[in-house]
Design a protein around this motif. Structure first.
Motif, PDB file in Angstrom:
ATOM      1  N   SER A  45       0.637  -1.144  -0.101  1.00 44.37           N
ATOM      2  CA  SER A  45      -0.099  -0.163   0.006  1.00 44.37           C
ATOM      3  C   SER A  45       0.715   1.295  -0.108  1.00 44.37           C
ATOM      4  N   ALA A  46       0.092   2.313  -0.460  1.00 43.59           N
ATOM      5  CA  ALA A  46       1.017   3.787  -0.214  1.00 43.59           C
ATOM      6  C   ALA A  46       1.585   3.896   1.067  1.00 43.59           C
ATOM      7  N   GLN A  47       0.970   3.331   2.357  1.00 46.93           N
ATOM      8  CA  GLN A  47       1.323   3.568   3.544  1.00 46.93           C
ATOM      9  C   GLN A  47       2.807   2.836   3.759  1.00 46.93           C
ATOM     10  N   GLY A  48       2.814   1.818   2.826  1.00 50.67           N
ATOM     11  CA  GLY A  48       4.173   1.020   3.124  1.00 50.67           C
ATOM     12  C   GLY A  48       4.418   0.296   4.440  1.00 50.67           C
ATOM     13  N   ALA A  49       3.353  -0.015   5.123  1.00 49.78           N
ATOM     14  CA  ALA A  49       3.356  -0.615   6.513  1.00 49.78           C
ATOM     15  C   ALA A  49       4.245  -1.765   6.514  1.00 49.78           C
ATOM     16  N   THR A  50       4.492  -2.662   5.727  1.00 52.23           N
ATOM     17  CA  THR A  50       4.901  -3.679   5.807  1.00 52.23           C
ATOM     18  C   THR A  50       6.297  -3.961   4.943  1.00 52.23           C
ATOM     19  N   LEU A  51       6.243  -2.969   3.800  1.00 50.44           N
ATOM     20  CA  LEU A  51       7.477  -2.870   2.959  1.00 50.44           C
ATOM     21  C   LEU A  51       8.616  -2.968   3.356  1.00 50.44           C
ATOM     22  N   TRP A  52       8.970  -2.096   4.542  1.00 48.96           N
ATOM     23  CA  TRP A  52      10.360  -2.389   5.232  1.00 48.96           C
ATOM     24  C   TRP A  52      10.578  -3.834   5.483  1.00 48.96           C
ATOM     25  N   ALA A  53       9.839  -4.841   6.125  1.00 47.74           N
ATOM     26  CA  ALA A  53      10.378  -6.176   6.551  1.00 47.74           C
ATOM     27  C   ALA A  53      10.715  -6.824   5.275  1.00 47.74           C
ATOM     28  N   LEU A  54      10.114  -6.715   4.213  1.00 45.10           N
ATOM     29  CA  LEU A  54      10.579  -7.634   2.779  1.00 45.10           C
ATOM     30  C   LEU A  54      11.908  -6.710   2.342  1.00 45.10           C
ATOM     31  N   LEU A  55      12.046  -5.503   2.205  1.00 49.85           N
ATOM     32  CA  LEU A  55      13.404  -4.819   1.794  1.00 49.85           C
ATOM     33  C   LEU A  55      14.594  -5.173   2.958  1.00 49.85           C
ATOM     34  N   ASP A  56      14.141  -5.266   4.079  1.00 47.70           N
ATOM     35  CA  ASP A  56      15.234  -5.826   5.024  1.00 47.70           C
ATOM     36  C   ASP A  56      15.755  -7.133   4.645  1.00 47.70           C
ATOM     37  N   PHE A  57      14.523  -8.079   4.625  1.00 47.62           N
ATOM     38  CA  PHE A  57      15.209  -9.285   4.344  1.00 47.62           C
ATOM     39  C   PHE A  57      15.908  -9.689   2.847  1.00 47.62           C
ATOM     40  N   LEU A  58      15.501  -8.973   2.050  1.00 45.46           N
ATOM     41  CA  LEU A  58      16.090  -9.082   0.815  1.00 45.46           C
ATOM     42  C   LEU A  58      17.684  -8.450   0.644  1.00 45.46           C
ATOM     43  N   GLN A  59      17.693  -7.386   1.401  1.00 40.72           N
ATOM     44  CA  GLN A  59      19.269  -6.759   1.740  1.00 40.72           C
ATOM     45  C   GLN A  59      19.914  -7.726   2.587  1.00 40.72           C
ATOM     46  N   CYS A  60      19.380  -8.337   3.569  1.00 40.82           N
ATOM     47  CA  CYS A  60      20.303  -9.365   4.195  1.00 40.82           C
ATOM     48  C   CYS A  60      20.681 -10.470   3.632  1.00 40.82           C
ATOM     49  N   ALA A  61      19.910 -10.996   2.808  1.00 37.17           N
ATOM     50  CA  ALA A  61      20.012 -12.186   2.214  1.00 37.17           C
ATOM     51  C   ALA A  61      20.578 -11.852   0.650  1.00 37.17           C
ATOM     52  N   LYS A  62      21.121 -10.679   0.373  1.00 35.11           N
ATOM     53  CA  LYS A  62      21.665 -10.167  -0.767  1.00 35.11           C
ATOM     54  C   LYS A  62      20.998 -10.744  -1.984  1.00 35.11           C
ATOM     55  N   VAL A  63      19.696 -10.523  -2.045  1.00 38.44           N
ATOM     56  CA  VAL A  63      18.954 -10.614  -3.154  1.00 38.44           C
ATOM     57  C   VAL A  63      18.599  -9.370  -3.642  1.00 38.44           C
ATOM     58  N   SER A  64      18.914  -9.236  -5.235  1.00 35.15           N
ATOM     59  CA  SER A  64      18.641  -8.125  -5.972  1.00 35.15           C
ATOM     60  C   SER A  64      17.357  -7.909  -6.206  1.00 35.15           C
ATOM     61  N   TYR A  65      16.761  -6.523  -6.121  1.00 35.81           N
ATOM     62  CA  TYR A  65      15.427  -6.482  -6.304  1.00 35.81           C
ATOM     63  C   TYR A  65      15.180  -5.107  -6.969  1.00 35.81           C
ATOM     64  N   VAL A  66      14.153  -4.796  -7.471  1.00 40.30           N
ATOM     65  CA  VAL A  66      13.878  -3.497  -7.870  1.00 40.30           C
ATOM     66  C   VAL A  66      12.526  -2.754  -6.984  1.00 40.30           C
TER      67      VAL A  66
END
Length: 94
Positions: free
Chosen positions: A53-74
C-alpha cells in the motif's frame, strides 16, 4: 530457490514484534511478528513480485530481508497508490 535461501526464510522466527529497520520517506512502517514476514517473503519468492500500500506498513520487512539475504530487487514507487517490489532483471530469485 536455493536451499540456503529456503533455510534463511525458515529461520525467520522470534517472540514479539520486530520494530521497523528501514524508514522510507512518506511511509508508515509498523512492527510485525515473524509469521507475516515469513509469509510475505515466501510469497515474494513464489511469484517474483510483492505489492504494498501507499502507507508501506510492511514494505520495510521485505526490503530488510532481501538486503540481508543479498537478493537483488527493484523497488517501484507508484505515488498515491503504493509500492511494487520485483526481482531484479536477469535474476531468478535465488
Amino acid at each position: 530457490m536455493k536451499d540456503d535461501l529456503k533455510k534463511h526464510i525458515a529461520s525467520i522466527r522470534w517472540v514479539g514484534k520486530l520494530q521497523p529497520t528501514i524508514m522510507l520517506p512518506n511511509t508508515q512502517p509498523m512492527p510485525l511478528n515473524s509469521a507475516p514476514i515469513r509469509h510475505m517473503v515466501e510469497r515474494f519468492f513464489e511469484s517474483g513480485v510483492s505489492h504494498h500500500s501507499a502507507q508501506g506498513a510492511t514494505l520495510w520487512a521485505l526490503l530488510d530481508f532481501l538486503q540481508c539475504a543479498k537478493v537483488s530487487y527493484v523497488l517501484e514507487a507508484h505515488p498515491g497508490e503504493g509500492y511494487t517490489v520485483r526481482h531484479a532483471p536477469g535474476t531468478n530469485g535465488s
